[in-house]
Design an enzyme around this catalytic site. Structure first.
Site, PDB file in Angstrom:
ATOM      1  N   GLY A 135       0.812  -1.210   0.000  1.00 43.77           N
ATOM      2  CA  GLY A 135       0.000   0.000   0.000  1.00 43.77           C
ATOM      3  C   GLY A 135       0.848   1.264   0.000  1.00 43.77           C
ATOM      4  N   THR A 136       1.954   1.218   0.703  1.00 45.82           N
ATOM      5  CA  THR A 136       2.810   2.409   0.784  1.00 45.82           C
ATOM      6  C   THR A 136       3.328   2.790  -0.591  1.00 45.82           C
ATOM      7  OG1 THR A 136       3.445   1.894   3.057  1.00 45.82           O
ATOM      8  CG2 THR A 136       4.930   3.335   1.815  1.00 45.82           C
TER       9      THR A 136
ATOM     10  N   ASN B  46      -7.832   4.213   8.622  1.00 41.96           N
ATOM     11  CA  ASN B  46      -7.279   3.044   9.304  1.00 41.96           C
ATOM     12  C   ASN B  46      -7.418   3.098  10.820  1.00 41.96           C
ATOM     13  OD1 ASN B  46      -5.433   5.113   8.265  1.00 41.96           O
ATOM     14  ND2 ASN B  46      -3.915   4.187   9.603  1.00 41.96           N
TER      15      ASN B  46
ATOM     16  N   GLN C 255      -7.830   0.062   3.599  1.00 41.91           N
ATOM     17  CA  GLN C 255      -8.650  -0.422   4.717  1.00 41.91           C
ATOM     18  C   GLN C 255     -10.100  -0.673   4.313  1.00 41.91           C
ATOM     19  OE1 GLN C 255      -7.644  -1.456   7.603  1.00 41.91           O
ATOM     20  NE2 GLN C 255      -5.577  -0.604   7.751  1.00 41.91           N
TER      21      GLN C 255
ATOM     22  N   SER D 138      -3.624  -3.045  -0.547  1.00 40.91           N
ATOM     23  CA  SER D 138      -2.532  -3.756   0.121  1.00 40.91           C
ATOM     24  C   SER D 138      -2.993  -5.166   0.448  1.00 40.91           C
ATOM     25  CB  SER D 138      -2.144  -3.027   1.410  1.00 40.91           C
ATOM     26  OG  SER D 138      -1.204  -3.786   2.136  1.00 40.91           O
TER      27      SER D 138
ATOM     28  N   HIS E  91      -1.768  -7.454   2.605  1.00 36.08           N
ATOM     29  CA  HIS E  91      -1.724  -8.034   3.955  1.00 36.08           C
ATOM     30  C   HIS E  91      -2.869  -7.574   4.857  1.00 36.08           C
ATOM     31  CE1 HIS E  91       0.251  -4.824   6.590  1.00 36.08           C
ATOM     32  NE2 HIS E  91       0.479  -4.320   5.388  1.00 36.08           N
TER      33      HIS E  91
ATOM     34  N   THR F  97      11.425  -7.559 -10.694  1.00 37.27           N
ATOM     35  CA  THR F  97      10.835  -8.887 -10.881  1.00 37.27           C
ATOM     36  C   THR F  97       9.619  -9.027  -9.973  1.00 37.27           C
ATOM     37  OG1 THR F  97      12.990  -9.786 -11.406  1.00 37.27           O
ATOM     38  CG2 THR F  97      11.292 -11.374 -10.756  1.00 37.27           C
TER      39      THR F  97
ATOM     40  N   CYS G 197       1.863   1.668  11.631  1.00 40.40           N
ATOM     41  CA  CYS G 197       3.130   2.081  11.042  1.00 40.40           C
ATOM     42  C   CYS G 197       3.759   3.180  11.887  1.00 40.40           C
ATOM     43  CB  CYS G 197       2.919   2.578   9.618  1.00 40.40           C
ATOM     44  SG  CYS G 197       1.793   1.541   8.689  1.00 40.40           S
TER      45      CYS G 197
END
Ligand code: PLP
Length: 389
Positions: free
Chosen positions: A74-75, A156, A184, A204, A206, A242, A330
């Site tokens: 996401g970042t 978030n 989110q 994102s 995760h 990659t 974060c």
């Protein structure tokens, strides 16, 4: 949650992998381990995994397959949207202004800061005490030289859902690109790039029971974006490196679960979230539930316990087997005061006492009830020690 051990109520920070995601990642690591850019059958097999996942992510957000670009999370997606759009627009004309909100994730805010260092002007629109940004104030901040407006879909820390479709419509009318951070929101509420009318959208993996270090940026067909990762020209020349095939495979499986409606049940989670909030409020008069009057994602409760230190409270909860968060995960490593709670006007003694509880697909009513007991016990004890009881 079926696993042993502490009660995990920090699903907005990250999620455990869904069993189907685990299998997809395993297969990509072991069976389709080739480099998708290699010209042989193993390469082709890995390429098929990546392209299959791209189709699934695209379908889950109502996009065309070619509009999805995989990133390291996401970042990166947020950074790329803000910096890439601003730079492409600057190269094409006189743009030197961006608009965002005061409650964005640091991945957006720091990218805007970078632009400010480079001489851009940044308008950070305030949000109301309910944790919602008023689209009219975004509209009022737009200028003829505005390149981009970035407004998150769901916050978030508070879970508050933002008026993205309305904001996107206003931006389109003014010829301003519109980005939303849907990290989110995805999996918890319907995310549809067409219905929302957005140009750019970050995801994102995760946060949806898939691996960390994987994400995607939706880039509407025809939108110019300066590349940030330079190298071998992967992702159709727009994002080199990659591809993270196992991560992408897992993300694709999670996206498929979202499309099937099989990832989580928002109604069940909302009922558990309400049970948690009501239990805590009932046992602990004087605590404050943030953003309660606004539409929120189904799983997030942000609660202030005025007079107590949030860090100590969190540590005590951890010792008692309840894992929550102080605010943005974060930022919590650095124990920064929450810019989101400041933005909704929470007084410092409330903001610094606040804890975010975020529930997930495995959270059970028993866990919620146990967590309420632990929170009540710990807070009452801390209040007594502080002479607040
Ligand atoms: N945007 C929001 C709203 C988030 O909650 C997060 C993670 O906490 C991110 C962006 C960053 O995503 P990632 O951890 O994949 O870099």
């Amino acid at each position: 949650m079926s696993r042993e051990g502490p009660i995990y109520l920090d699903f907005n920070a990250t999620t455990p992998a869904h069993p189907r995601v685990v299998e997809a990642v395993r297969a990509a690591l072991v069976e389709s381990f080739g480099n998708p850019n290699s010209y042989h059958a193993r390469g082709t097999a890995a390429r098929n995994v990546v392209e299959g996942a791209r189709e699934r992510v695209a379908r889950a957000i109502g996009a065309r397959t070619g509009e999805v670009f995989f990133t390291s999370g996401g970042t990166e997606a947020d950074n790329w949207a803000v910096l890439g759009a601003a730079r492409a627009r600057a190269a094409a004309g006189r743009a030197r202004h961006v608009v965002t909100s005061a409650i964005e994730h640091h991945a957006v805010l720091a990218a805007c800061e970078r632009l400010a260092h480079e001489g851009w002007e940044v308008s950070r629109v305030a949000c109301g005490p309910d944790g919602r940004v008023d689209p009219a104030s975004l509209d009022a901040a737009l200028r003829p030289d505005t390149a981009l407006c970035s407004l998150m879909a769901a916050n978030n820390e508070l879970g508050t859902v933002q008026p993205v479709a309305e904001a996107a419509r206003l931006c389109r009318g003014r010829g301003v690109l519109f980005h939303t951070d849907a990290v989110q929101a995805f999996g918890k509420l319907p995310v549809d790039v067409g219905a929302w009318g957005v140009d750019l959208l970050s995801l994102s993996a995760h946060k949806v029971y898939a691996p960390k270090g994987t994400g995607a940026l939706y880039v509407r067909r025809g939108v110019e974006l300066a590349p940030m990762m330079l190298g071998g020209g992967q992702e159709r020349g727009r994002r080199s490196g990659t591809e993270n095939v196992p991560g992408i495979a897992g993300f694709g499986e999670a996206a498929h679960l979202v499309t099937e409606g099989a990832l989580l049940d928002p109604a069940v989670l909302a009922a558990l979230r309400d049970r948690l909030e009501e239990g805590i409020v009932e046992r602990l008069p004087g605590c404050v539930v943030h953003g309660r009057s606004a539409p929120r994602t189904c799983n997030t409760a942000s609660i202030g316990f005025p007079g107590l230190g949030g860090e100590v409270l969190l540590a005590r909860l951890d010792l008692e087997g309840v894992q929550a968060s102080l605010g943005a995960a974060c930022a919590s490593g650095a124990m920064l005061a929450s810019h989101v709670l400041a933005a909704i006007g929470a007084p410092p003694e409330v903001a610094t006492s606040s804890v975010r509880f975020s529930l997930g697909r495995e959270t059970t009513a028993e866990e919620v009830d146990q967590a309420v007991e632990v929170v009540a016990r710990v807070v009452l004890d801390m209040r007594r020690r502080h002479g607040l009881a």
